[in-house]
Design an enzyme around this catalytic site. Structure first.
Site: not given
Length: 285
Positions: A40-42, A154, A158, A192
């Site tokens: 869902e994050g993507h 998150k 990066q 992960r």
């Protein structure tokens, strides 16, 4: 109603042909770079891209150059068919899924290094990681030439590395950070997380509890040194094993504000292991 199959391109030439066609129609293009094993994050990145542009493409590429020699490149989850179905259901317009040889052809010899913001935290814990990230993201943004590129908060360090990269290299792309998608107990969604046992999963949900508490302490006037020490002790108490870091940083450049009180803007970042699974998270403070 089932979404139609998502078009997939695997070469730079085919990717650029499609993006050129969209831009020739006057359409604005957003890109969501990913390593697959989507959740869902993507999909929230795709939806944010849809709010910022007319067409959204996602890339799926498990980038070998950002994994260290003892990290999980070989076992990193891969499911292109499942990823494509999820992207189609979210209304994504194109999947770019290059091979390693397409991304790094024979004789490839260039690396991109972003100094400063890439050096602490994950930069120290995972030597070479951000060089791999900066190199592949430079290539992806140059290959696709989107108007907007969306990355999740998150992976906050990066995101800041990529913002610095785009600014320094005059890349004509707007870098947008998407809020961290979380499970009901607050655990940041991550590919992960699938590695966690049920017992570890119960502990994992407490990582964001420690970060929330740390933010409240910092805003309440506690010193940076106190906040960091209390946060590390909390993770140990909850059952996390090796702790790579639990630190307060300046939100923009990730420099360390020193041991005393800090009024911000700050970001509190943590990385810790449960078994072999390394979890990262962060919160604004």
């Amino acid at each position: 109603m089932t979404a139609p199959p998502l078009p997939i391109v695997r070469t730079v030439a085919d990717l650029r042909a499609q993006v050129r066609a969209w831009k020739a129609e006057g359409l604005r293009v957003a890109m969501a770079p990913t390593m697959g094993a989507l959740h869902e994050g993507h999909l929230s990145l795709v939806r944010l891209g849809q709010a910022k542009a007319d067409k959204v493409l996602a890339s799926v590429f498990v980038n070998p150059t950002q994994f260290g020699p003892n990290e999980d490149f070989d076992r990193y989850p891969r499911d292109e068919a499942g990823d494509a179905a999820l992207l189609a259901s979210a209304g994504c317009d194109l999947l770019y899924a290059p091979t390693v040889s397409e991304m790094y052809p024979q004789g490839f010899a260039t690396r991109v290094t972003v100094s400063g913001v890439s050096e602490p935290l994950d930069g120290a814990a995972r030597p070479g990681h951000f060089e791999g990230v900066a190199t592949v993201v430079s290539k992806l943004l140059n290959q696709a030439q989107p108007d907007v590129a969306v990355f999740g908060e998150k992976d906050y360090q990066q995101l800041q590395v990529i913002r610095r990269l785009a600014l320094d290299l005059d890349l004509p792309v707007e870098i947008v950070g998407a809020p961290t998608a979380r499970a009901q107990d607050g655990l940041a969604l991550s590919s992960r997380n699938a590695y966690l046992t049920p017992e570890q999963r119960q502990i994992a949900g407490r990582l964001n509890v420690a970060l929330k508490d740390a933010g409240e302490r910092l805003r309440g006037g506690a010193t940076v040194e106190q906040v960091e020490a209390t946060g590390r002790a909390a993770l140990e108490r909850y059952g996390f094993e090796k702790i790579d870091y639990f630190e307060v940083r300046h939100a923009e450049d990730l420099s360390h504000p020193g041991p005393g009180p800090f009024a911000g803007p700050a970001r509190i970042l943590a990385a810790a292991f449960l078994g072999k699974t390394r979890l990262i998270d962060n919160m604004a403070a």
